[in-house]
Scaffold this active site. Sequence first.
Site, PDB file in Angstrom:
ATOM      1  N   ASP A   1      41.552  47.773  42.999  1.00 27.87           N
ATOM      2  CA  ASP A   1      41.608  48.844  42.015  1.00 27.87           C
ATOM      3  C   ASP A   1      41.505  50.216  42.672  1.00 27.87           C
ATOM      4  O   ASP A   1      41.273  50.332  43.882  1.00 27.87           O
ATOM      5  CB  ASP A   1      40.476  48.680  41.000  1.00 27.87           C
ATOM      6  CG  ASP A   1      40.644  47.418  40.166  1.00 27.87           C
ATOM      7  OD1 ASP A   1      41.795  47.071  39.866  1.00 27.87           O
ATOM      8  OD2 ASP A   1      39.628  46.785  39.844  1.00 27.87           O
TER       9      ASP A   1
ATOM     10  N   TYR B   1      35.207  40.127  51.066  1.00 28.30           N
ATOM     11  CA  TYR B   1      34.921  41.498  50.644  1.00 28.30           C
ATOM     12  C   TYR B   1      33.620  41.980  51.292  1.00 28.30           C
ATOM     13  O   TYR B   1      32.722  41.196  51.587  1.00 28.30           O
ATOM     14  CB  TYR B   1      34.766  41.584  49.127  1.00 28.30           C
ATOM     15  CG  TYR B   1      36.059  41.485  48.359  1.00 28.30           C
ATOM     16  CD1 TYR B   1      36.786  42.616  48.018  1.00 28.30           C
ATOM     17  CD2 TYR B   1      36.561  40.239  47.971  1.00 28.30           C
ATOM     18  CE1 TYR B   1      37.966  42.524  47.305  1.00 28.30           C
ATOM     19  CE2 TYR B   1      37.750  40.132  47.267  1.00 28.30           C
ATOM     20  CZ  TYR B   1      38.442  41.279  46.941  1.00 28.30           C
ATOM     21  OH  TYR B   1      39.625  41.180  46.238  1.00 28.30           O
TER      22      TYR B   1
END
Length: 540
Positions: free
Chosen positions: A143, A256
Amino acid sequence: MEVVNKPVKLGVRFLMRVPPGRRHRLLQASSQYTPSMAAPESYENWTRQDLIARLRRLERAGGTSASKSRAGRDVDFAAQPRRKIALKFCYSGWEYGGLAFQEGHTVLPTVENVLFDALARTRLVDPAKGFDGCGWERCGRTDRGVSSAGQVVSLWIRTTLDCPDGPSYLPPERDAVALSTRREAPQDASASDDDSDSLLDQTEPSSSTAHGTRKRPEFQFVSMLNRVLPITIRILAWSPVSSDFSARFACRYRHYKYFFTSHGLDVERMRDGARRLLGEHDFRNLCKLDPAKQITSFKRKILEAEISEVDSAPSDRGGVPSEPLYVFDLAGTAFLYNQVRHIVAVLFMIGTGLEHPSVITSLVNVDRSNPYPPFQEGEPAPEIVDTKPVYQMADSLPLMLWDCVYDEKDVSWRVTSGDPAVEKDLLKSENGPGNLIQQLGSAYGRSRIFTALNRQFLAAGQQYIPPPKSYLPIGGPGVDALVPNAMLDIPLGGGTYRQTTKYVPLLQRDRLEHVDIVNERWREGKGSRRAARQQVDGDE
């Protein structure tokens, strides 16, 4: 090596900022200056209006020839062979409006828009056919604000080789005559008028040898693209892949990283919460629900969930508080929408002491027919939570997609294309592999300077304004005792906080509707209208 003097294209705005003496020399050195266009007097004596009028005439004259030259060098993509490759790249997410390509105007460009433009500019893909025309696939979507150090896309790309190794090869779409013409005539692989050497300096015409026609070296994809990309996007490596390879579905797992300081947090409590994420769980309460995706299974498998120290706290100078920097490493086979940021937000609540680590166990305990037992001895049975409590997810800035991991049989990452003669010159070039590290190191060095400057700003402010009282983590060493109606700064990551004087425990908050109800409402509303529009478009 022969030195070629290239024409220089000069713009009006640029030349008007140049001192008159240097402006005159630049015009004489440029392709826009010829003896027939020589000024009867020195440019130093010209008025601003005269200079602008002359420069515009020269721009028009130069633009016409440049357009003809560019048109003459356009690539006939139908007559070019293609191969399938994967590209691994990094990008600074705060500079872009997300990863995925967006139609129309956006406030910030997206990473895929910029990357595709670079591929088109270097004539590696056909811009007219767009993303679908080159079989574009990304590994994982990030995002707005989220960065990556190892994003991967796969696509069909133009090649100089007549038959690359492996099955991932598409011959030209033309007939044998066109193919023979392409082989006999050297390809003009220039990138653009402004970067005419970006491809030409790494390819050469085929030449005859005792064994027939010698193949030209493959394009140096990494250096070519880094030459035209902004510094905030860097191609790290490329790999040949099979024709059925998918950057998304061939990925074994994604890793991540989320960075945070320990200010107001008990890191050991957060580690306790993170351990409860390992294994396969239903994460519907730890993600953003998107009915348009019509997801019915929210089970995902977490392979790693660890918190470790990145570096120790800097020395305390000028009374500035110092906290060490930590990173939360989270690796899994797949992730839901905003799953990482939701997990981090709950870990922050745990770290402040406002929530017990067992809240993680409750949030993944969604099946009433098969409830979870206590995570560890001495804890009560976790509450069953089949609808999501309302809470704010963590900030996007500290989040990074660190790596997308594939089987070695599927990818073989490399920086260059394997031709020793080309690589020798490439190592010395501005966008060669060595200089890529220098560029990344330079960015890191500048960020350290910004950190030092911001630290000094904080020290300067604290000379006049005392820091507010800190009540978090509750009961922590050196922390003020919690008093009624105290202002709590609950961390959201990236130096942001949610302030409140009344904290409502997570499992006592309002709940969203059950995902089945949300999905059904979307199908009957927006989903049915979308299907109707698609039906009309198909009939037309």
